[in-house]
Design an enzyme around this catalytic site. Structure first.
Site, PDB file in Angstrom:
ATOM      1  N   LYS A  29       3.714  35.758  -6.288  1.00  0.00           N
ATOM      2  CA  LYS A  29       2.289  35.881  -6.588  1.00  0.00           C
ATOM      3  C   LYS A  29       1.533  36.677  -5.535  1.00  0.00           C
ATOM      4  O   LYS A  29       0.366  37.010  -5.728  1.00  0.00           O
ATOM      5  CB  LYS A  29       1.681  34.496  -6.747  1.00  0.00           C
ATOM      6  CG  LYS A  29       2.222  33.749  -7.966  1.00  0.00           C
ATOM      7  CD  LYS A  29       1.567  32.393  -8.143  1.00  0.00           C
ATOM      8  CE  LYS A  29       1.947  31.751  -9.462  1.00  0.00           C
ATOM      9  NZ  LYS A  29       3.335  31.242  -9.464  1.00  0.00           N
TER      10      LYS A  29
HETATM   11  C1  LIG Z   1       4.023  31.025 -10.711  1.00  0.00           C
HETATM   12  C2  LIG Z   1       5.509  30.972 -10.615  1.00  0.00           C
HETATM   13  C3  LIG Z   1       6.336  31.169 -11.727  1.00  0.00           C
HETATM   14  C4  LIG Z   1       5.808  31.361 -13.126  1.00  0.00           C
HETATM   15  O1  LIG Z   1       5.172  32.584 -13.307  1.00  0.00           O
HETATM   16  P1  LIG Z   1       4.241  32.812 -14.595  1.00  0.00           P
HETATM   17  O2  LIG Z   1       3.700  34.169 -14.438  1.00  0.00           O
HETATM   18  O3  LIG Z   1       3.177  31.744 -14.499  1.00  0.00           O
HETATM   19  O4  LIG Z   1       5.087  32.623 -15.790  1.00  0.00           O
HETATM   20  C5  LIG Z   1       7.707  31.185 -11.538  1.00  0.00           C
HETATM   21  N1  LIG Z   1       8.248  30.984 -10.334  1.00  0.00           N
HETATM   22  C6  LIG Z   1       7.485  30.765  -9.240  1.00  0.00           C
HETATM   23  C7  LIG Z   1       8.142  30.493  -7.946  1.00  0.00           C
HETATM   24  C8  LIG Z   1       6.091  30.757  -9.323  1.00  0.00           C
HETATM   25  O5  LIG Z   1       5.350  30.520  -8.239  1.00  0.00           O
END
Ligand SMILES: *Cc1c(COP(=O)(O)O)cnc(C)c1O
Length: 432
Positions: free
Chosen positions: A107
């Site tokens: 993210k």
């Molecule tokens: C947020 C997250 C996800 C999921 O991603 P999305 O875009 O919400 O589907 C998967 N793995 C990790 C480690 C995350 O932090």
């Protein structure tokens, strides 16, 4: 580029407006009016380009004229200023490691891009001072805190459930200071989220403070996730067939961005939405009926989402046509037991340590390849295993070494504002 609301009851807006408000006034998600097409030869050219230039080329049409070119280039360069290695795990399976950013979370790219765009708009006086309000179960808060740290004109308030995030995650949330405040809520993640939702609906408060959200509903966080797939293709063997792509999915922002890049012409093969026990989307692909559910807690907790907000964007990408969707996308559900078994097996066979989210993606890819043995693929490794010591250390038989970015936080003072699950308390805090 203009954006329309998927509920079709709001006016078209530009990138600036979509970024500042997050969601359309009718409650819908914003979606780009036209999907840009990569030029022929893009895949070949991709290899010779820096990450910053790739990012600039991909984001430019989405941003339009709302950000000056030189500023957009700087924003792009800062957003992708770390490595995204594609690592071979075993024959037919590569891992795109998205956890080398400052908070070891994929993210980071979206949070850094969005923060710099908001900062740009705030500094030019295009928006009043903004407060970013987010609830986190762990990863989002850290990425947002780090991404927005020191951005002028933007204050960040993060609500997290006391005692329910890992020690590393808590350090990432609570030790930065400056324009970042962590509210330590004596409740659950759902309580935090409910408080945030109530604040967004509080029209009186909105007169006092300009609030916006920083989750993947926001186009400035969602769209830059396309870049991972471009960086993957910079490293995928030039003559090889397009890869099958397995994406650990919760809110479905990341996989939706990948499908968007594919629609633009990036040569990606079949997509797999790799889910844990939270399976409204796998159920939809099986039955054609979408039923949101309460979230079920699992080891891959960043994917514990019972009502994925970006699913409506995926429907839109495929013109609400189930057959069309099934041709490009399948989905699978992986249990906690299978997740742990995959971490153990890959560690023992290949010496490669998966985190629980990557392990879900690995298992889903292997199951797909059992039906399609000729197809090589990649998983998106979305988190560093160090964030999940309770799951991976018993398999390793020792403690995992802390990466330098995490070590740097050790011993820093934790600063939080304790809060009960009480909207009036949150309101009083924001009413300043
Ligand atoms: C947020 C997250 C996800 C999921 O991603 P999305 O875009 O919400 O589907 C998967 N793995 C990790 C480690 C995350 O932090």
């Amino acid at each position: 580029m203009k954006y329309y609301s998927l509920r079709h009851q709001s006016p078209l807006v530009d990138f600036r407006q979509a970024t500042i408000t997050g969601q359309a006034p009718d409650g819908g998600l914003y979606f780009p009016e036209a999907i840009p097409k990569f030029l022929p030869g893009f895949r070949r050219e991709l290899r010779g380009l820096s990450k910053a230039i790739v990012a600039f080329n991909v984001m430019r049409p989405y941003v339009g004229t709302t950000i000056e070119e030189a500023d957009l280039l700087r924003i792009c360069a800062e957003a992708v200023d770390f490595e995204f290695p594609l690592v071979s795990v075993e024959t037919g399976v590569s891992s795109l490691e998205l956890f080398h950013g400052p908070t070891l979370a994929f993210k980071d790219v979206g949070a850094r891009f969005m923060s710099r765009c908001l900062g740009y708009f705030a500094q030019r006086g295009d928006t009043p001072p903004v407060t970013v309000l987010v609830a986190t179960s762990g990863d989002t808060g850290g990425a947002v805190a780090s991404g927005f740290l020191g951005v002028p004109g933007v204050e960040v308030v993060i609500l997290y459930p006391a005692g329910k995030v890992s020690p590393v995650q808590e350090q990432q949330l609570t030790t930065l200071g400056q324009n970042i405040t962590a509210l330590e809520v004596s409740g659950t993640f759902d309580d935090c989220q409910a408080l945030v939702k109530q604040a967004f609906l509080d029209e009186e408060l909105a007169q006092q403070r300009f609030l916006t959200s920083a989750n993947s509903i926001n186009v400035a966080r969602w769209l830059p996730q396309q870049l991972y797939y471009c960086f993957a293709m910079q490293q995928w063997p030039e003559e090889a067939a397009p890869p099958v792509v397995s994406v650990p999915s919760g809110n479905f922002g990341n996989i939706c961005a990948g499908l968007l890049a594919r629609t633009s012409g990036l040569p990606l093969g079949h997509f797999i939405a790799a889910c844990n026990a939270n399976e409204p989307v796998p159920a939809y692909l099986r039955t054609g009926t979408f039923t949101p559910r309460a979230a079920i807690p699992t080891f891959s907790n960043a994917m514990d989402v019972g009502n994925p907000s970006n699913f409506v964007r995926i429907l839109e990408l495929f013109d609400n046509d189930l057959a069309k969707m099934r041709a490009a996308l399948s989905a699978d559900t992986v249990s906690d037991a299978d997740t742990v078994a995959a971490i153990r097996q890959v560690w023992e066979q290949d010496g490669y340590l998966l985190d629980p989210h990557g392990a879900v993606a690995y298992t889903a890819l292997r199951r797909y390849q059992a039906q399609h043995p000729e197809m090589a693929g990649m998983i998106l490794a979305t988190a560093h295993p160090v964030k999940f010591p309770g799951v991976v250390e018993p398999i390793l038989g020792r403690a995992i070494e802390l990466p330098a970015v995490v070590q740097a936080l050790q011993g820093r003072a934790k600063r939080t504002v304790p809060m009960s699950v009480d909207y009036e308390a949150l309101r009083a805090f924001l009413w300043r």
